[in-house]
Structures are given as C-alpha cells and as structure tokens.
Design an enzyme around this catalytic site. Sequence first.
Site, PDB file in Angstrom:
ATOM      1  N   GLU A  34      -6.906   5.054   7.585  1.00  0.00           N
ATOM      2  CA  GLU A  34      -6.691   6.463   7.209  1.00  0.00           C
ATOM      3  C   GLU A  34      -7.914   7.009   6.484  1.00  0.00           C
ATOM      4  OE1 GLU A  34      -2.972   5.772   5.227  1.00  0.00           O
ATOM      5  OE2 GLU A  34      -2.069   5.307   7.173  1.00  0.00           O
ATOM      6  N   HIS A  94      -9.514   1.354   4.763  1.00  0.00           N
ATOM      7  CA  HIS A  94      -8.258   1.593   5.484  1.00  0.00           C
ATOM      8  C   HIS A  94      -8.508   2.596   6.610  1.00  0.00           C
ATOM      9  CE1 HIS A  94      -4.177   2.830   6.381  1.00  0.00           C
ATOM     10  NE2 HIS A  94      -3.792   1.699   5.811  1.00  0.00           N
ATOM     11  N   GLU A 102      -5.191  -4.535  10.879  1.00  0.00           N
ATOM     12  CA  GLU A 102      -4.215  -3.460  11.014  1.00  0.00           C
ATOM     13  C   GLU A 102      -4.538  -2.656  12.267  1.00  0.00           C
ATOM     14  OE1 GLU A 102      -2.093  -2.270   7.138  1.00  0.00           O
ATOM     15  OE2 GLU A 102      -3.874  -1.043   7.326  1.00  0.00           O
ATOM     16  N   ASN A 140       0.872  -1.181   0.000  1.00  0.00           N
ATOM     17  CA  ASN A 140       0.000   0.000   0.000  1.00  0.00           C
ATOM     18  C   ASN A 140       0.903   1.223   0.000  1.00  0.00           C
ATOM     19  OD1 ASN A 140      -1.811   2.035   0.393  1.00  0.00           O
ATOM     20  ND2 ASN A 140      -2.383   1.456   2.483  1.00  0.00           N
ATOM     21  N   LYS A 159       0.064   4.240  -0.357  1.00  0.00           N
ATOM     22  CA  LYS A 159      -0.610   5.452   0.148  1.00  0.00           C
ATOM     23  C   LYS A 159      -0.378   6.590  -0.867  1.00  0.00           C
ATOM     24  CE  LYS A 159      -0.203   3.458   4.677  1.00  0.00           C
ATOM     25  NZ  LYS A 159      -0.114   3.608   6.120  1.00  0.00           N
ATOM     26  N   GLY A 204       2.493   2.905  10.765  1.00  0.00           N
ATOM     27  CA  GLY A 204       3.422   4.016  10.549  1.00  0.00           C
ATOM     28  C   GLY A 204       4.147   4.471  11.806  1.00  0.00           C
ATOM     29  N   SER A 206       3.489  -1.425  10.488  1.00  0.00           N
ATOM     30  CA  SER A 206       4.939  -1.400  10.713  1.00  0.00           C
ATOM     31  C   SER A 206       5.628  -2.722  10.372  1.00  0.00           C
ATOM     32  CB  SER A 206       5.253  -0.977  12.155  1.00  0.00           C
ATOM     33  OG  SER A 206       4.833   0.356  12.376  1.00  0.00           O
TER      34      SER A 206
END
Length: 247
Positions: A94, A92, A162, A8, A10, A168, A209
């Site tokens: 985000e 996701h 996740e 991904n 992003k 991150g 991560s």
Amino acid sequence: MKNLIVANWKMNPNSQKEAKEIFDAIREGVRGLKSEVVVCPPSVYLYASIFGEGVVAMGAQNIYFEDKGAFTGEISALMLKDLGVTYTIIGHSERRKYFGETDETVNKKIKKALETGIKVIICIGETAEERDAGKKNEVLERQIKQGLAGITDLTNINIAYEPVWAIGTGNNCDVAEAKEAINFIKSVIGSTTVGSVVPENFRVLYGGSVKSENSGSYIKEAGANGLLVGGASLKADEFVKIVQSAE
Ligand code: 13P
C-alpha cells in the site's frame, strides 16, 4: 526459531479507546504462547501505556530514512526507538502503491532502521498482472536484491511475502503456491548474500487474507516462519486464534 506473528492495523481504529481495548484483549490472549507477537498500530497509538508490559512488541508501519529536519509529516526511526518500538514494517504494497515507495526508498529505510536498532519486516509481493504475466519470481528477486542492496548482515531482517492480489480480498494464496514463493525467497536470500551474515533462522512470513481458518496451514504446510495479518488483526479473538494456530 520462534514464529513471528505481526498485526498490521493499517489506518485503524479511529479512537484510542478502541485501540486500547484491542491491545488489552490481544495481550491477555497471547500471554504465555510461544510465538513472538508484534502489533503495528497507527503511530499515534505507539506508546507504552496503551501497550502494557512487553508481552506484545510495539511495531511501526513505516519509518522515514532521515534522522531529523524539514520533512513535514514524517517520523524518524530515532523517535520510534525512543518510544520503545522494536520492529517496523517497510515497503508494504500500500505504501508502494499510494505513497510512492520504491525499492530505493525501501533500501534507505531498511538501512536506517537497522542503524537505529529497529528490526524490520520487509514486504514484497507481485500484483495480479505480474503474476498473470509469469513475472512473479522476477518481481520478488528484484524487490529483494534492490531492497537489500549494500546490506550484508540480515540478522534483524524478516521478509513478508504478501501477494498484492491476496491483500484485503479474501482471496488468500493457495498453500502450495505460498510454499513455492517462500522457498524461492529463501533461495534468493541464500544466493545474493554470499559471504555475508544470513542467520540460519532467517524468517519468511506470509501475508494476505490470513484468517484463523487458513493461518495454521501457512506455518505447518507452506513453511512460513510467521504471518503478517491485516483485517483479522483488528478482531482480538480472531487474531489470538491465529497466534494459537502457529503453536
Ligand atoms: P489482510 O490480512 O487484510 O489481507 O492484509 C494483509 C496485509 O496487508 C498485512 O500487511
């Protein structure tokens, strides 16, 4: 069952030239390996000439749930399908956090992707606050049940666990904790879809991560059937090592 290793990217990188360089290196690096590899770049880079010939599948990071019309800024599943996209990430964290994605929109998007013939990778996971409050399983169960409401055939569905606090941050989830969450997700999948089609090889991925130093342990010890990789997927050699660790 093949492991599913997903990059991904992003909102990276900032040029076609860089995107092509990373694609080319990933494609050559994973050629001949056993896992199914999907790269999900920003949608402007989703064209076959940049991807090359089919070693790596093209994935989108999001789709819209309507087919066409007055939805400024959105991209339909049909458009992506026409480009050769075979997978899409949906929900996701985000997108849930910054773009108002809810379990309801996630559900509509999953239905649209499946109807269009695009396989999905649904992201679920708890925040640090939810985890601290002992609500992890409650959150996972709600995201699964509401996300999959009305969907009976799970053949083209994958779930990525996740944990939001692991994304991150460099603070990847402990393997034992990931194993517990993956088992819990599989138990919910088994229970909510009684009478429907749950493939024996239903895949649950881990993301958050992931690096080449920890990737193999999620597959070999935590029982993940794949990985969803963010930052580390932008470094081709590191991503290739991650794919190799799943062999
Ligand atoms: P990182 O691998 O950068 O933590 O991102 C994980 C992720 O959000 C993949 O979808």
